[in-house]
Design a protein around this motif. Structure first.
Motif, PDB file in Angstrom:
ATOM      1  N   SER A  36       1.120  -1.450  -0.606  1.00 39.08           N
ATOM      2  CA  SER A  36       0.230  -0.265  -0.025  1.00 39.08           C
ATOM      3  C   SER A  36       0.807   0.694  -0.320  1.00 39.08           C
ATOM      4  O   SER A  36       1.978   1.348   0.828  1.00 39.08           O
ATOM      5  CB  SER A  36      -0.873   0.100   1.351  1.00 39.08           C
ATOM      6  OG  SER A  36      -1.841   1.196   1.287  1.00 39.08           O
ATOM      7  N   LEU A  37       0.808   2.341  -1.027  1.00 40.59           N
ATOM      8  CA  LEU A  37       1.054   3.569  -1.292  1.00 40.59           C
ATOM      9  C   LEU A  37       1.236   4.400   0.349  1.00 40.59           C
ATOM     10  O   LEU A  37       2.300   4.707   0.264  1.00 40.59           O
ATOM     11  CB  LEU A  37       1.162   4.175  -2.075  1.00 40.59           C
ATOM     12  CG  LEU A  37       0.987   3.606  -4.033  1.00 40.59           C
ATOM     13  CD1 LEU A  37       0.807   4.346  -4.979  1.00 40.59           C
ATOM     14  CD2 LEU A  37       2.878   3.782  -4.080  1.00 40.59           C
ATOM     15  N   LYS A  40       3.110   3.028   2.967  1.00 34.15           N
ATOM     16  CA  LYS A  40       5.044   3.210   2.120  1.00 34.15           C
ATOM     17  C   LYS A  40       5.296   4.258   2.684  1.00 34.15           C
ATOM     18  O   LYS A  40       5.948   5.196   3.606  1.00 34.15           O
ATOM     19  CB  LYS A  40       5.069   3.130   1.173  1.00 34.15           C
ATOM     20  CG  LYS A  40       4.827   1.451   0.796  1.00 34.15           C
ATOM     21  CD  LYS A  40       5.304   1.751  -0.671  1.00 34.15           C
ATOM     22  CE  LYS A  40       6.084   0.360  -1.272  1.00 34.15           C
ATOM     23  NZ  LYS A  40       6.851  -0.109  -2.642  1.00 34.15           N
TER      24      LYS A  40
END
Length: 100
Positions: A36-37, A40
């Motif tokens: 998941s961005l 991150k």
């Protein structure tokens, strides 16, 4: 001879690198593992909140005797000037001035 302040700054960096090493590695591994961005990004922000000088990249090799940062030989932990002096005086076994 380097300024004492520069040598002390380097020692402080070495201390911070040791202190925050595990935290940095933990955050870097989580950033690599996460898909998941958003997560991150959160771990990246936590990593950026650590002190800048705790990064391994900021360390610089210095001569043990003079503190000189350039002309450094890793094998002996000495700068080129002190390496030459000590080799000529015979303090470094197996090292001699080249001649051909």
């Amino acid at each position: 001879m380097s300024k004492k302040a520069l040598i002390e700054r380097q020692r402080k960096r070495e201390f911070l690198v040791k202190k925050y090493n595990l935290r940095r590695k933990k955050f870097q591994e989580k950033i690599k593992e996460e898909t998941s961005l958003q997560k991150k990004f959160i771990f990246q922000q936590k990593l950026q909140k650590l002190p800048k000088d705790s990064s391994y990249v900021r360390l610089h090799n210095r001569c043990l005797l003079s503190g000189r940062p350039k002309g450094f030989f890793r094998d002996f932990q000495l700068s080129r000037q002190f390496l030459r002096e000590m080799a000529l005086m015979g303090f470094l076994p197996g090292v001699q001035k080249a001649s051909w």
